[in-house]
Design an enzyme around this catalytic site. Structure first.
Site, short mmCIF file in Angstrom:
data_model
loop_
_atom_site.label_atom_id
_atom_site.label_comp_id
_atom_site.label_asym_id
_atom_site.label_seq_id
_atom_site.Cartn_x
_atom_site.Cartn_y
_atom_site.Cartn_z
N SER A 140 -62.44 -104.71 -28.21
CA SER A 140 -61.47 -104.16 -27.47
C SER A 140 -61.42 -104.77 -25.95
O SER A 140 -62.21 -105.47 -25.61
CB SER A 140 -61.54 -102.89 -27.08
OG SER A 140 -60.81 -102.30 -26.17
N TYR A 153 -67.77 -96.77 -25.11
CA TYR A 153 -67.14 -97.45 -25.82
C TYR A 153 -67.04 -98.85 -25.52
O TYR A 153 -67.09 -99.66 -26.22
CB TYR A 153 -65.57 -96.90 -25.94
CG TYR A 153 -64.72 -97.66 -26.89
CD1 TYR A 153 -64.72 -97.57 -28.08
CD2 TYR A 153 -63.43 -98.50 -26.24
CE1 TYR A 153 -63.89 -98.25 -29.20
CE2 TYR A 153 -62.79 -99.06 -27.22
CZ TYR A 153 -62.95 -99.04 -28.50
OH TYR A 153 -61.97 -99.67 -29.47
#
Length: 244
Positions: A140, A153
């Site tokens: 990401s 995350y």
């Protein structure tokens, strides 16, 4: 049923970016095995849509962090279609919380799915993918955006990037590429859920292209890496419209 020339496994392929990736690879003529965690209805819908286009497709349930379950996914891909050429690991979870407030049980779940899951899938891919194949992981752009609330995350995706760079070098001589796609904000349920319209509009305005990515934008990059992009190897591709 004829044996396809190339076969892809797409984890998380029943929804969001994973589903778009499955559809995009099918359009390139690959047979596609969709791995899904638990939403059978979504997986069945994806299979029905792809089958209607003439694609060869199979859905198999499997927890990406469970090596026995994922071995069964690879086994079924080989039994049905004759082998595995491309593995795209899209599956992941993204609970958000400031680091100070994060329940450590949630951290453990993030690391199990996003880090162990990538390790399990990549380990099986290394053992099964045929020469000329490709392994595509998902990170990401949050690893560079560094937004508050994304500590767990972001940490898990940093681990994915490290694994990718090392694995590409471990596969010297195998003619198998290993890369990671790191999307920016993308209009999927996982990103949109829980965000106000104002926040979504503000984030969408950040890239020079002034919009959120659509899942198809990300799928095009995956299709390139899975197909003609053979000289791209051991890289993290930040696919975010120029936001960073």
């Amino acid at each position: 049923m004829s044996t396809p020339s190339r076969v892809a496994i797409v984890t998380g392929g029943s929804r969001g970016i994973g589903r778009e990736v499955a559809e995009r690879l099918a359009r390139d003529g690959l047979a596609v095995v969709i791995d899904y965690a638990g939403d059978k209805a979504a997986a069945d819908s994806a299979v029905a849509e792809l089958t209607a286009t003439g694609a060869q497709v199979l859905a198999v349930q499997g927890d990406v962090a469970d090596e026995v379950a994922m071995q069964a996914v690879f086994d079924q891909a080989e039994e049905r279609f004759g082998g595995v050429d491309v593995v795209v690991h899209c599956a992941g979870i993204m609970p958000l919380s400031p680091l100070a407030d994060l329940d450590l049980a949630v951290l453990d779940r993030v690391l199990r799915t996003n880090v162990r899951g990538t390790f399990v899938v990549d380990q099986l891919a290394v053992r099964r993918v045929r020469a000329g194949g490709a392994i595509v992981n998902f990170s990401s752009s949050i690893t560079r955006f560094a937004r508050p609330g994304y500590a767990a995350y972001g940490a898990s995706k940093g681990a994915v990037e490290a694994m990718t760079l090392i694995l590409a070098r471990e596969l010297r001589g195998r003619d198998v590429t290993v890369n990671t796609v790191a999307p920016g904000p993308t209009a999927t349920d996982m990103f949109l859920d829980g965000k106000s319209d104002e926040l979504i509009a503000r984030i969408a305005a950040e890239p020079p292209l002034e919009r959120l990515a659509q899942p198809g934008d990300i799928a095009e990059t995956v299709a390139f890496l899975a197909g003609p992009g053979r000289w791209v190897n051991g890289q993290v591709l930040y696919v975010n419209g120029g936001a960073i």
